[in-house]
Design a protein around this motif. Structure first.
Motif, mmCIF file in Angstrom:
data_model
loop_
_atom_site.group_PDB
_atom_site.id
_atom_site.type_symbol
_atom_site.label_atom_id
_atom_site.label_comp_id
_atom_site.label_asym_id
_atom_site.label_seq_id
_atom_site.Cartn_x
_atom_site.Cartn_y
_atom_site.Cartn_z
ATOM 1 N N LEU A 14 -17.974 14.586 -6.627
ATOM 2 C CA LEU A 14 -18.295 13.596 -7.650
ATOM 3 C C LEU A 14 -19.415 14.105 -8.551
ATOM 4 C CD1 LEU A 14 -17.875 10.756 -8.815
ATOM 5 C CD2 LEU A 14 -19.609 9.961 -7.205
ATOM 6 N N VAL A 15 -19.175 14.090 -9.845
ATOM 7 C CA VAL A 15 -20.161 14.535 -10.827
ATOM 8 C C VAL A 15 -20.304 13.439 -11.876
ATOM 9 C CG1 VAL A 15 -20.768 16.295 -12.525
ATOM 10 C CG2 VAL A 15 -19.412 16.921 -10.532
ATOM 11 N N GLN A 16 -21.540 13.106 -12.172
ATOM 12 C CA GLN A 16 -21.788 12.132 -13.222
ATOM 13 C C GLN A 16 -21.845 12.880 -14.554
ATOM 14 O OE1 GLN A 16 -21.732 8.889 -12.655
ATOM 15 N NE2 GLN A 16 -21.436 9.336 -10.474
ATOM 16 N N SER A 17 -21.152 12.339 -15.539
ATOM 17 C CA SER A 17 -21.101 13.010 -16.838
ATOM 18 C C SER A 17 -21.361 12.010 -17.952
ATOM 19 C CB SER A 17 -19.745 13.693 -17.033
ATOM 20 O OG SER A 17 -18.711 12.718 -17.035
ATOM 21 N N ILE A 18 -21.516 12.558 -19.144
ATOM 22 C CA ILE A 18 -21.760 11.737 -20.326
ATOM 23 C C ILE A 18 -21.124 12.442 -21.522
ATOM 24 C CG2 ILE A 18 -23.998 12.797 -20.892
ATOM 25 C CD1 ILE A 18 -24.922 9.814 -21.518
ATOM 26 N N ALA A 19 -20.731 11.660 -22.511
ATOM 27 C CA ALA A 19 -20.127 12.207 -23.725
ATOM 28 C C ALA A 19 -21.213 12.627 -24.717
ATOM 29 C CB ALA A 19 -19.205 11.174 -24.364
ATOM 30 N N LEU A 20 -20.860 13.540 -25.581
ATOM 31 C CA LEU A 20 -21.773 14.079 -26.605
ATOM 32 C C LEU A 20 -22.425 13.017 -27.481
ATOM 33 C CD1 LEU A 20 -19.587 16.936 -28.073
ATOM 34 C CD2 LEU A 20 -21.810 17.227 -27.002
ATOM 35 N N ASP A 21 -21.658 12.002 -27.843
ATOM 36 C CA ASP A 21 -22.137 11.038 -28.820
ATOM 37 C C ASP A 21 -22.960 9.897 -28.226
ATOM 38 O OD1 ASP A 21 -19.991 9.928 -27.494
ATOM 39 O OD2 ASP A 21 -19.104 9.028 -29.277
ATOM 40 N N MET A 31 -29.095 7.951 -15.462
ATOM 41 C CA MET A 31 -29.807 8.750 -14.462
ATOM 42 C C MET A 31 -30.733 7.878 -13.624
ATOM 43 S SD MET A 31 -30.650 12.432 -16.207
ATOM 44 C CE MET A 31 -30.798 12.045 -17.932
ATOM 45 N N ASN A 32 -31.419 6.952 -14.265
ATOM 46 C CA ASN A 32 -32.319 6.063 -13.551
ATOM 47 C C ASN A 32 -31.562 5.169 -12.575
ATOM 48 O OD1 ASN A 32 -34.962 4.985 -13.076
ATOM 49 N ND2 ASN A 32 -34.369 3.195 -14.276
ATOM 50 N N GLU A 33 -30.473 4.586 -13.043
ATOM 51 C CA GLU A 33 -29.669 3.693 -12.210
ATOM 52 C C GLU A 33 -29.098 4.416 -10.993
ATOM 53 O OE1 GLU A 33 -25.333 1.667 -12.699
ATOM 54 O OE2 GLU A 33 -26.765 1.279 -14.327
ATOM 55 N N LEU A 34 -28.627 5.646 -11.202
ATOM 56 C CA LEU A 34 -27.992 6.400 -10.120
ATOM 57 C C LEU A 34 -28.988 7.248 -9.329
ATOM 58 C CD1 LEU A 34 -24.779 7.522 -12.018
ATOM 59 C CD2 LEU A 34 -25.025 5.630 -10.385
ATOM 60 N N ARG A 35 -30.238 7.276 -9.778
ATOM 61 C CA ARG A 35 -31.293 8.052 -9.124
ATOM 62 C C ARG A 35 -30.922 9.538 -9.045
ATOM 63 N NH1 ARG A 35 -35.055 4.880 -6.495
ATOM 64 N NH2 ARG A 35 -35.484 6.539 -5.022
ATOM 65 N N ILE A 36 -30.498 10.063 -10.195
ATOM 66 C CA ILE A 36 -30.141 11.476 -10.310
ATOM 67 C C ILE A 36 -30.939 12.102 -11.447
ATOM 68 C CG2 ILE A 36 -27.839 11.234 -9.289
ATOM 69 C CD1 ILE A 36 -26.686 11.192 -12.137
ATOM 70 N N GLY A 37 -30.969 13.427 -11.497
ATOM 71 C CA GLY A 37 -31.795 14.117 -12.471
ATOM 72 C C GLY A 37 -31.057 14.759 -13.622
ATOM 73 N N SER A 38 -29.716 14.650 -13.627
ATOM 74 C CA SER A 38 -28.975 15.287 -14.714
ATOM 75 C C SER A 38 -27.602 14.667 -14.882
ATOM 76 C CB SER A 38 -28.812 16.786 -14.450
ATOM 77 O OG SER A 38 -27.939 16.994 -13.355
ATOM 78 N N LEU A 39 -27.043 14.893 -16.059
ATOM 79 C CA LEU A 39 -25.666 14.504 -16.363
ATOM 80 C C LEU A 39 -24.991 15.695 -17.021
ATOM 81 C CD1 LEU A 39 -26.387 11.024 -17.984
ATOM 82 C CD2 LEU A 39 -25.355 11.403 -15.728
ATOM 83 N N VAL A 40 -23.785 15.988 -16.599
ATOM 84 C CA VAL A 40 -23.015 17.057 -17.222
ATOM 85 C C VAL A 40 -22.405 16.495 -18.509
ATOM 86 C CG1 VAL A 40 -21.035 18.603 -16.954
ATOM 87 C CG2 VAL A 40 -22.533 18.151 -15.003
ATOM 88 N N VAL A 41 -22.489 17.261 -19.573
ATOM 89 C CA VAL A 41 -21.936 16.838 -20.859
ATOM 90 C C VAL A 41 -20.560 17.472 -21.000
ATOM 91 C CG1 VAL A 41 -22.279 16.721 -23.353
ATOM 92 C CG2 VAL A 41 -24.271 16.717 -21.819
ATOM 93 N N LEU A 42 -19.576 16.614 -21.216
ATOM 94 C CA LEU A 42 -18.190 17.068 -21.295
ATOM 95 C C LEU A 42 -17.607 16.813 -22.673
ATOM 96 C CD1 LEU A 42 -16.818 15.574 -17.946
ATOM 97 C CD2 LEU A 42 -17.516 17.939 -18.362
ATOM 98 N N ARG A 43 -16.708 17.700 -23.080
ATOM 99 C CA ARG A 43 -15.821 17.475 -24.215
ATOM 100 C C ARG A 43 -14.436 17.569 -23.615
ATOM 101 N NH1 ARG A 43 -16.983 21.267 -28.334
ATOM 102 N NH2 ARG A 43 -18.397 19.769 -29.274
ATOM 103 N N GLY A 44 -13.797 16.426 -23.446
ATOM 104 C CA GLY A 44 -12.550 16.393 -22.689
ATOM 105 C C GLY A 44 -12.885 16.712 -21.243
ATOM 106 N N GLU A 45 -12.306 17.793 -20.715
ATOM 107 C CA GLU A 45 -12.612 18.226 -19.352
ATOM 108 C C GLU A 45 -13.496 19.464 -19.327
ATOM 109 O OE1 GLU A 45 -9.187 18.568 -16.854
ATOM 110 O OE2 GLU A 45 -8.469 16.570 -17.360
#
Length: 149
Positions: A14-21, A31-45
């Motif tokens: 499981l990886v948390q991601s976010i869109a460019l926009d 990140m605060n809600e999930l208590r994580i330090g990063s989000l992978v930025v995806l364009r499509g996959e």
């Protein structure tokens, strides 16, 4: 030798991601809600970047920008360093140390498989050391078994 896939087997893909926009504010909230330090930025996959707490602190807060008005695309780190499931943890540790990063997406054949952190690598190392200590303790202090029985 321990591999990245060993960590993923325990922790999952499981990886948390976010869109460019999306905004820096939205990234911070996730990140605060999930208590994580990063989000992978995806364009499509496709992995095209990573946004971390440090990116938000340095590129938004320290610059006194409005977090809701700053898109993730503007603050993400790109190109992003990645690793592969078959890489050994010593090599991954060296990459993280050399590049001064704490989060490393795991990519193989263009597909995002997970993310590992320096904390994951250290926890795995500690687990392995505990197993070794237990084995040595049993070897040294267990009664000998009779031969030929």
């Amino acid at each position: 030798m321990a591999k990245v896939k060993d960590i993923l087997a325990r922790k999952g893909e499981l990886v948390q991601s976010i869109a460019l926009d999306k905004s820096a504010l939205e990234a911070a909230r996730i990140m605060n809600e999930l208590r994580i330090g990063s989000l992978v930025v995806l364009r499509g996959e496709n992995v095209i970047g990573i946004v971390t707490e440090r990116d938000i602190l340095r590129k938004v807060v320290a610059e006194q920008l409005e977090p809701a008005a700053v898109p993730v695309e503007r603050i993400m780190s790109s190109p992003v360093a990645v690793c592969q499931p078959e890489m050994d943890l010593i090599e991954v540790s060296a990459i993280m140390t050399r590049q001064r990063i704490r989060h490393l997406p795991v990519v193989s054949e263009g597909r995002l498989h997970g993310i590992i952190t320096i904390g994951d690598v250290l926890a795995h190392r500690i687990d392995q050391q505990e197993v070794t200590i237990q084995y040595l303790h049993e070897y040294l202090y267990s009664p000998p078994t009779p031969h030929g029985s």
